[in-house]
Design an enzyme around this catalytic site. Structure first.
Site, short mmCIF file in Angstrom:
data_model
loop_
_atom_site.label_atom_id
_atom_site.label_comp_id
_atom_site.label_asym_id
_atom_site.label_seq_id
_atom_site.Cartn_x
_atom_site.Cartn_y
_atom_site.Cartn_z
N MET A 151 -8.92 3.66 8.53
CA MET A 151 -7.98 2.70 7.97
C MET A 151 -7.24 2.20 9.14
O MET A 151 -7.17 2.72 10.27
CB MET A 151 -7.20 2.98 6.79
CG MET A 151 -7.86 3.05 5.60
SD MET A 151 -6.82 3.54 4.13
CE MET A 151 -7.87 2.73 2.71
N LYS A 203 -24.23 16.47 25.78
CA LYS A 203 -23.48 16.88 24.65
C LYS A 203 -24.13 17.16 23.30
O LYS A 203 -25.24 16.46 23.03
CB LYS A 203 -22.48 15.58 24.23
CG LYS A 203 -21.73 15.35 25.52
CD LYS A 203 -20.32 14.71 24.69
CE LYS A 203 -19.24 14.79 26.07
NZ LYS A 203 -17.95 14.60 25.21
N ASP A 254 -0.73 2.24 8.69
CA ASP A 254 -1.22 1.55 9.76
C ASP A 254 -0.25 1.55 11.06
O ASP A 254 -0.81 1.26 12.12
CB ASP A 254 -1.32 0.04 9.44
CG ASP A 254 -2.05 -0.26 8.06
OD1 ASP A 254 -2.62 0.76 7.73
OD2 ASP A 254 -1.75 -1.22 7.47
N ARG A 288 1.04 -5.08 -5.59
CA ARG A 288 0.95 -6.24 -4.77
C ARG A 288 1.34 -7.42 -5.92
O ARG A 288 0.64 -7.30 -7.08
CB ARG A 288 -0.52 -6.34 -4.33
CG ARG A 288 -0.62 -5.30 -3.09
CD ARG A 288 -1.59 -5.65 -2.06
NE ARG A 288 -1.58 -4.90 -0.85
CZ ARG A 288 -2.02 -3.54 -0.46
NH1 ARG A 288 -2.59 -3.04 -1.38
NH2 ARG A 288 -1.56 -3.13 0.52
N GLY A 320 0.84 -1.34 0.14
CA GLY A 320 -0.13 -0.03 -0.14
C GLY A 320 0.73 1.12 -0.02
O GLY A 320 1.72 1.24 0.83
N ALA A 332 -12.54 12.86 20.16
CA ALA A 332 -13.72 11.95 20.12
C ALA A 332 -14.11 11.29 21.16
O ALA A 332 -13.61 11.40 22.16
CB ALA A 332 -13.51 10.80 18.98
N GLU A 333 -15.56 10.87 21.51
CA GLU A 333 -16.19 10.51 22.32
C GLU A 333 -15.76 8.91 22.78
O GLU A 333 -15.54 8.67 23.93
CB GLU A 333 -17.68 10.48 22.59
CG GLU A 333 -18.29 11.88 22.77
CD GLU A 333 -17.79 13.26 21.95
OE1 GLU A 333 -17.54 12.83 20.74
OE2 GLU A 333 -17.61 14.02 22.36
N GLN A 362 -7.03 8.79 3.06
CA GLN A 362 -5.99 8.73 4.11
C GLN A 362 -4.79 8.38 3.58
O GLN A 362 -3.94 8.47 4.32
CB GLN A 362 -6.39 7.78 5.24
CG GLN A 362 -7.65 8.17 6.15
CD GLN A 362 -8.22 6.76 6.88
OE1 GLN A 362 -8.06 6.76 7.87
NE2 GLN A 362 -9.09 6.16 5.89
P1 ATP Z 1 0.63 -2.01 3.90
O1 ATP Z 1 0.55 -2.96 5.11
O2 ATP Z 1 0.90 -0.75 3.95
O3 ATP Z 1 -0.48 -2.42 2.88
P2 ATP Z 1 2.36 -4.22 2.91
O4 ATP Z 1 3.78 -3.87 2.31
O5 ATP Z 1 2.17 -4.94 4.13
O6 ATP Z 1 1.80 -2.54 2.88
P3 ATP Z 1 1.18 -6.36 1.19
O7 ATP Z 1 0.23 -6.30 0.25
O8 ATP Z 1 1.21 -7.19 2.60
O9 ATP Z 1 1.57 -4.71 1.69
O10 ATP Z 1 2.69 -6.82 0.92
C1 ATP Z 1 3.30 -6.15 -0.40
C2 ATP Z 1 4.04 -7.16 -1.39
O11 ATP Z 1 4.82 -7.90 -0.59
C3 ATP Z 1 2.94 -8.61 -1.70
O12 ATP Z 1 2.34 -8.29 -2.80
C4 ATP Z 1 4.07 -9.48 -2.10
O13 ATP Z 1 4.45 -9.34 -3.30
C5 ATP Z 1 5.29 -9.37 -1.16
N1 ATP Z 1 5.04 -10.24 0.16
C6 ATP Z 1 3.97 -10.21 0.99
N2 ATP Z 1 4.03 -11.24 1.83
C7 ATP Z 1 5.09 -12.09 1.33
C8 ATP Z 1 5.69 -13.08 1.71
N3 ATP Z 1 5.33 -13.99 2.64
N4 ATP Z 1 6.71 -13.67 0.99
C9 ATP Z 1 7.12 -12.97 -0.08
N5 ATP Z 1 6.61 -11.76 -0.53
C10 ATP Z 1 5.75 -11.22 0.16
#
Ligand code: ATP
Length: 323
Positions: free
Chosen positions: A169, A213, A127, A72, A11, A186-187, A255
């Protein structure tokens, strides 16, 4: 080490651009050739690798998103996909890689390190669910975006004496929701880390109504057991118990966008620079992070094995302040 590459994955998070800029410019200053990998691991497998210069990262420090784009890549989760990625890195003569992303991306980075390829991670995820850093890149900007929305929602909520359920998020983490609820006055906050009894929440809202409130804001983390729509459904079925009319606002992808805040630009700059320094001194399989105000490297194994805890003191304080 003379040829380094940078990629952003998972992300997107505001501040990825200043991290790319700092990593590229520090590496060039140190005498390296620098390459940008497009679209994260998907682009790596496709061999989408381009040279970067100090100019090619100009004018991006203030821009949200990532100029390298992100993706991804299910293929990279497979052994064959990772071997292809390694082949492309070797073909391009790349000797070290900076991976900017969240937990999934850093898990991928650890896999490359285990195959013997030098890699250093930079935490970037709104996150804030990663151990090894107090704050990840993007969290502060996302928090400010959520706050801006909450402030505006409060105006309309007060005018109509309404209760608003504002969903933010955070995936499985309640960090963004908790901090947005405290800073937004916030409450209530509903987070995955704490069990929420909807009957009790309804009674507390009623109490707030009786106390006079003019509005009630309930910040709901997207990963909580009940999302904002489910809570609203419950409230609507028990309207007579609450007093307030209820409305739902889901903040969603706004966000993730927007110019990175000053905090995120500085954090991203420091971490991008530190990642390159770590690679150049021969480190691999580590993530650079902000720990008690200082930039420190922690092994990816340790970062990924830990679950970041919610600050329960902050949670309790939020409850006291919602009088
Ligand atoms: P966010 O949490 O902000 O969305 P993130 O980096 O955690 O970001 P993911 O979609 O979980 O996002 O992972 C991004 C990419 O990393 C995946 O599409 C994949 O290519 C690689 N990846 C995730 N997990 C694995 C794993 N266990 N082994 C190898 N590659 C991985």
């Amino acid at each position: 080490m003379k040829r380094l590459a940078i990629l952003t994955s998972g992300g997107d998070a505001p501040g990825m651009n200043p991290a790319i800029r700092a990593a590229a410019r520090v590496a060039i200053y140190r005498g390296c050739q620098v390459f940008g990998v497009k679209r994260g691991y998907a682009g790596l497998i496709a061999g989408d690798i381009e040279p970067m210069t100090p100019r090619s990262v100009g004018g991006i420090i203030q821009r949200g998103g990532t100029v390298l784009q992100t993706a991804r890549s299910p293929e990279f989760r497979t052994e064959a996909g990772r071997l292809e990625a390694l082949r492309k890195l070797n073909q391009a003569g790349i000797e070290g890689l900076v991976v900017i992303g969240g937990g999934g991306s850093l898990t991928g980075a650890l896999e490359l390190h285990r195959q013997g390829f030098p890699v250093v991670g930079v935490p970037a995820t709104i996150d804030n669910d990663l151990a090894g850093t107090d704050m990840a890149i993007g969290v502060d900007t996302a928090l400010n975006t959520a706050l801006d929305a909450i402030d505006k929602i409060k105006d309309t909520a007060s005018s109509h004496q309404r209760a608003f359920l504002v969903e933010v998020m955070g995936r499985d983490s309640g960090y963004l929701a908790l901090m947005a609820s405290i800073a937004g006055g916030a409450e209530y906050v509903v987070v995955p880390e704490v069990d929420t009894d909807l009957h009790r929440l309804a009674l507390e809202l009623r109490d707030a109504y009786v106390r006079g409130k003019t509005h009630a804001i309930v910040v709901v983390a997207e990963g909580a057991k009940y999302n904002a729509a489910a809570i609203d459904h419950f409230f609507k079925a028990n309207q007579d118990q609450i007093g307030f009319e209820t409305r739902v606002t889901t903040l969603g992808h706004i966000q993730r966008g927007g110019a990175p805040s000053a905090f995120d630009r500085i954090l991203a700059t420091r971490l991008g620079a530190a990642a390159v320094e770590e690679l150049l001194r021969g480190a691999s399989g580590v993530m650079v992070g902000l720990v008690h105000g200082e930039i420190k490297a922690t092994s990816l194994e340790s970062v990924l094995a830990q679950q970041k805890e919610l600050d329960m003191q902050a949670y309790e304080l939020g409850r006291i302040l919602a009088q």
